[in-house]
Scaffold this active site. Structure first.
Site, PDB file in Angstrom:
ATOM      1  N   TYR A   1       0.842  -1.203   0.000  1.00 27.62           N
ATOM      2  CA  TYR A   1       0.000   0.000   0.000  1.00 27.62           C
ATOM      3  C   TYR A   1       0.882   1.261   0.000  1.00 27.62           C
ATOM      4  CZ  TYR A   1      -3.766   3.142   1.605  1.00 27.62           C
ATOM      5  OH  TYR A   1      -4.683   4.154   1.731  1.00 27.62           O
TER       6      TYR A   1
ATOM      7  N   LYS B   1       1.047   4.219  -2.837  1.00 29.63           N
ATOM      8  CA  LYS B   1       0.690   5.606  -2.528  1.00 29.63           C
ATOM      9  C   LYS B   1       1.872   6.550  -2.753  1.00 29.63           C
ATOM     10  CE  LYS B   1      -3.554   4.762  -1.628  1.00 29.63           C
ATOM     11  NZ  LYS B   1      -4.593   5.328  -2.475  1.00 29.63           N
TER      12      LYS B   1
HETATM   13  P1  NAP Z   1     -13.374   2.308   0.961  1.00 30.57           P
HETATM   14  O1  NAP Z   1     -14.372   2.805   1.946  1.00 30.57           O
HETATM   15  O2  NAP Z   1     -12.861   0.938   1.065  1.00 30.57           O
HETATM   16  O3  NAP Z   1     -13.984   2.559  -0.524  1.00 30.57           O
HETATM   17  C1  NAP Z   1     -13.221   2.200  -1.658  1.00 30.57           C
HETATM   18  C2  NAP Z   1     -13.990   2.536  -2.918  1.00 30.57           C
HETATM   19  O4  NAP Z   1     -13.199   2.125  -4.044  1.00 30.57           O
HETATM   20  C3  NAP Z   1     -15.316   1.788  -3.028  1.00 30.57           C
HETATM   21  O5  NAP Z   1     -16.268   2.632  -3.658  1.00 30.57           O
HETATM   22  C4  NAP Z   1     -14.965   0.622  -3.946  1.00 30.57           C
HETATM   23  O6  NAP Z   1     -16.081   0.148  -4.721  1.00 30.57           O
HETATM   24  C5  NAP Z   1     -13.952   1.261  -4.867  1.00 30.57           C
HETATM   25  N1  NAP Z   1     -13.086   0.293  -5.522  1.00 30.57           N
HETATM   26  C6  NAP Z   1     -12.326  -0.682  -4.953  1.00 30.57           C
HETATM   27  N2  NAP Z   1     -11.653  -1.357  -5.898  1.00 30.57           N
HETATM   28  C7  NAP Z   1     -11.980  -0.776  -7.093  1.00 30.57           C
HETATM   29  C8  NAP Z   1     -11.620  -1.014  -8.437  1.00 30.57           C
HETATM   30  N3  NAP Z   1     -10.767  -1.989  -8.770  1.00 30.57           N
HETATM   31  N4  NAP Z   1     -12.147  -0.229  -9.407  1.00 30.57           N
HETATM   32  C9  NAP Z   1     -13.019   0.767  -9.100  1.00 30.57           C
HETATM   33  N5  NAP Z   1     -13.404   1.026  -7.844  1.00 30.57           N
HETATM   34  C10 NAP Z   1     -12.885   0.277  -6.853  1.00 30.57           C
HETATM   35  O7  NAP Z   1     -12.064   3.255   0.955  1.00 30.57           O
HETATM   36  P2  NAP Z   1     -11.857   4.762   1.463  1.00 30.57           P
HETATM   37  O8  NAP Z   1     -11.427   4.725   2.856  1.00 30.57           O
HETATM   38  O9  NAP Z   1     -13.006   5.601   1.062  1.00 30.57           O
HETATM   39  O10 NAP Z   1     -10.567   5.174   0.593  1.00 30.57           O
HETATM   40  C11 NAP Z   1     -10.664   5.871  -0.638  1.00 30.57           C
HETATM   41  C12 NAP Z   1      -9.253   6.242  -1.093  1.00 30.57           C
HETATM   42  O11 NAP Z   1      -8.619   7.032  -0.087  1.00 30.57           O
HETATM   43  C13 NAP Z   1      -8.347   5.027  -1.313  1.00 30.57           C
HETATM   44  O12 NAP Z   1      -7.495   5.264  -2.418  1.00 30.57           O
HETATM   45  C14 NAP Z   1      -7.535   4.965  -0.041  1.00 30.57           C
HETATM   46  O13 NAP Z   1      -6.307   4.329  -0.224  1.00 30.57           O
HETATM   47  C15 NAP Z   1      -7.380   6.437   0.274  1.00 30.57           C
HETATM   48  N6  NAP Z   1      -7.087   6.703   1.673  1.00 30.57           N
HETATM   49  C16 NAP Z   1      -7.966   6.339   2.670  1.00 30.57           C
HETATM   50  C17 NAP Z   1      -7.639   6.606   3.999  1.00 30.57           C
HETATM   51  C18 NAP Z   1      -8.566   6.262   5.125  1.00 30.57           C
HETATM   52  O14 NAP Z   1      -8.144   6.437   6.287  1.00 30.57           O
HETATM   53  N7  NAP Z   1      -9.755   5.791   4.900  1.00 30.57           N
HETATM   54  C19 NAP Z   1      -6.437   7.231   4.310  1.00 30.57           C
HETATM   55  C20 NAP Z   1      -5.578   7.583   3.275  1.00 30.57           C
HETATM   56  C21 NAP Z   1      -5.913   7.316   1.972  1.00 30.57           C
HETATM   57  P3  NAP Z   1     -16.723  -1.322  -4.450  1.00 30.57           P
HETATM   58  O15 NAP Z   1     -17.409  -1.231  -3.125  1.00 30.57           O
HETATM   59  O16 NAP Z   1     -17.679  -1.523  -5.576  1.00 30.57           O
HETATM   60  O17 NAP Z   1     -15.559  -2.271  -4.446  1.00 30.57           O
END
Ligand code: NAP
Length: 248
Positions: free
Chosen positions: A156, A160
């Site tokens: 990861y 990133k």
């Molecule tokens: P999440 O709640 O797990 O949601 C992920 C989203 O991505 C879902 O809508 C999922 O759709 C979609 N997705 C997964 N695999 C995919 C693919 N192959 N093609 C298209 N869509 C896909 O994650 P989140 O926490 O909102 O994170 C969103 C972004 O922010 C990510 O890039 C993550 O790395 C980054 N981020 C998050 C955090 C945090 O603390 N949450 C911190 C830093 C960075 P489905 O449900 O249909 O699979």
């Protein structure tokens, strides 16, 4: 006049979490929103309706961001349906955490493909349109983990950190055509991705954050709104930390 009135935006991975928060904030700001999901069809269709009720154009597309061919197809469909693309948000991402000693090759490759190669796929697919219109804003959802590293997340963190190098290179390549490319590095944002962590770990994260709370999808979405709009017209190649001061 709303900040993104009439702008056409693509957001990858917006069926829940941060992507959904961005879609909601952007819809309220007057943007037409095309967004993707990989398997969560029901929540995606619900969000499509919620956005349409705001009076903007909205459409959910099932598309795997890790696939080059699907990304090209998606952008062609969005151009047909929306007539243009002003903003791309590369948000789709997954985790497959493990200590390096236990991490299999497949878990490394999958995370790199969905988190990092997706950014190449989608940016390449929208590039021609943005070059023609001589304007565009691309926002890549990186992470504090890409800046700082994290034990148990070599795959990861590498994906990133790779996004940051990609962001800065695109900013250099496309700046002369007024296409901006920036990254956001969220810290600990409370979504389904972080729901997987145990409560003790979560409390540890919260205690270590100067603002003493986890972030919300809306906190990240507001930063995206700034980077997508002309309010940030002179900002490109930057990484904006949205982390409650975590990396300070
Ligand atoms: P999440 O709640 O797990 O949601 C992920 C989203 O991505 C879902 O809508 C999922 O759709 C979609 N997705 C997964 N695999 C995919 C693919 N192959 N093609 C298209 N869509 C896909 O994650 P989140 O926490 O909102 O994170 C969103 C972004 O922010 C990510 O890039 C993550 O790395 C980054 N981020 C998050 C955090 C945090 O603390 N949450 C911190 C830093 C960075 P489905 O449900 O249909 O699979």
């Amino acid at each position: 006049m709303k900040l993104l009135e009439g702008k056409n935006v693509i957001i990858t991975g917006a069926s829940r979490g941060i992507g959904k928060g961005i879609a909601q904030v952007f819809g309220k700001a007057g943007a037409n929103v095309a967004f993707t999901y990989s398997s969560s069809e029901a929540p995606a269709l619900e969000l499509e309706q919620e956005l349409s009720a705001m009076g903007v154009k909205a459409k959910a597309y099932k598309s795997n961001a890790g696939s080059f061919a699907e990304s090209e197809e998606l952008v062609a469909k969005v151009l047909e349906d929306f007539g243009g693309i002003d903003v791309l948000i590369n948000n789709a991402g997954i985790t497959k955490d493990n200590l390096l000693m236990r991490m299999g090759e497949e878990d490394f490759d999958t995370v790199i493909e969905i988190n990092l190669k997706s950014v190449f796929n989608m940016t390449k697919a929208v590039q021609r349109t943005m070059l023609k219109q001589r304007k565009g804003s691309i926002i890549n959802m990186s992470s504090v983990v890409g800046v700082k590293g994290n034990a148990g997340q070599t795959n990861y963190a590498a994906s990133k950190a790779g996004m940051i190098g990609f962001t800065k290179s695109v900013a250099l390549e496309l700046g002369s055509r007024s296409i901006r490319c920036n990254a956001i590095a969220p810290g600990f944002i409370e979504t389904e991705m972080t729901d997987k962590l145990d409560e003790k770990t979560v409390q540890g994260w919260r205690d270590a954050i100067p603002l003493k709370r986890g972030g919300s999808p809306e906190d990240v979405a507001n930063a995206c709104l700034f980077l997508a709009s002309d309010m940030s017209a002179y900002i490109t190649g930057q990484v904006l930390n949205v982390d409650g001061g975590m990396l300070t």
